[in-house]
Design a protein around this motif. Structure first.
Motif, mmCIF file in Angstrom:
data_model
loop_
_atom_site.group_PDB
_atom_site.id
_atom_site.type_symbol
_atom_site.label_atom_id
_atom_site.label_comp_id
_atom_site.label_asym_id
_atom_site.label_seq_id
_atom_site.Cartn_x
_atom_site.Cartn_y
_atom_site.Cartn_z
ATOM 1 N N VAL A 20 23.637 37.721 31.578
ATOM 2 C CA VAL A 20 24.463 38.357 32.652
ATOM 3 C C VAL A 20 24.058 39.857 32.463
ATOM 4 O O VAL A 20 23.816 40.298 33.038
ATOM 5 N N LEU A 21 24.126 40.237 31.106
ATOM 6 C CA LEU A 21 23.769 41.482 30.764
ATOM 7 C C LEU A 21 22.331 41.999 31.427
ATOM 8 O O LEU A 21 22.202 43.113 31.772
ATOM 9 N N THR A 22 21.546 40.962 30.883
ATOM 10 C CA THR A 22 20.034 41.353 31.390
ATOM 11 C C THR A 22 19.791 41.517 32.999
ATOM 12 O O THR A 22 18.951 42.203 33.373
ATOM 13 N N ALA A 23 20.845 40.409 33.660
ATOM 14 C CA ALA A 23 20.672 40.488 35.157
ATOM 15 C C ALA A 23 21.397 41.747 35.631
ATOM 16 O O ALA A 23 20.650 42.274 36.849
ATOM 17 N N ALA A 24 22.237 42.144 35.171
ATOM 18 C CA ALA A 24 22.840 43.250 35.544
ATOM 19 C C ALA A 24 22.060 44.643 35.333
ATOM 20 O O ALA A 24 21.690 45.469 36.105
ATOM 21 N N LYS A 25 21.294 44.780 34.190
ATOM 22 C CA LYS A 25 20.297 45.946 34.048
ATOM 23 C C LYS A 25 19.116 45.821 34.871
ATOM 24 O O LYS A 25 18.856 46.923 35.526
ATOM 25 N N SER A 26 18.682 44.436 34.918
ATOM 26 C CA SER A 26 17.679 44.335 36.290
ATOM 27 C C SER A 26 18.114 44.734 37.453
ATOM 28 O O SER A 26 17.496 45.531 38.278
ATOM 29 N N PHE A 27 19.446 44.333 38.102
ATOM 30 C CA PHE A 27 19.823 44.424 39.322
ATOM 31 C C PHE A 27 20.030 46.082 39.335
ATOM 32 O O PHE A 27 19.462 46.567 40.659
#
Length: 92
Positions: A20-27
């Motif tokens: 989730v945190l990786t996806a947030a940083k990417s988004f």
């Protein structure tokens, strides 16, 4: 309704907190212009991103019964938070 109830979103997902945190940083980092936000602080349970105008966006993720809870701002003046939450509604 309290201010917190109006501005904080919470949802669940089958992803791990790290995913989730990786996806947030990417988004948030791939947004254009004033909508972009870059990671400023992070731990195993949260990421703090700083927007171009100095706005802070904090996304938290933690393991819970049956998956991962994700919390963060529903709307921010310089972020694409509503679009971020829409991705979780599609994948949850």
């Amino acid at each position: 309704m309290s201010q917190r109830d109006r501005t904080v979103q919470e949802t669940s997902t089958a992803l791990t907190p790290a995913q989730v945190l990786t996806a947030a940083k990417s988004f948030f980092s791939r947004q254009n212009g004033v909508y972009a936000a870059i990671p400023e602080q992070e731990s195993a349970r949260h990421v703090t991103l700083r927007g171009q105008g100095g706005e802070e966006v904090v996304i938290a993720a933690f393991a819970d019964t049956g998956g991962t809870k994700v919390t963060g701002p529903l709307t921010c003046s310089t972020s694409r938070s509503p679009d971020f939450w829409a991705t979780w509604r599609r994948s949850a």
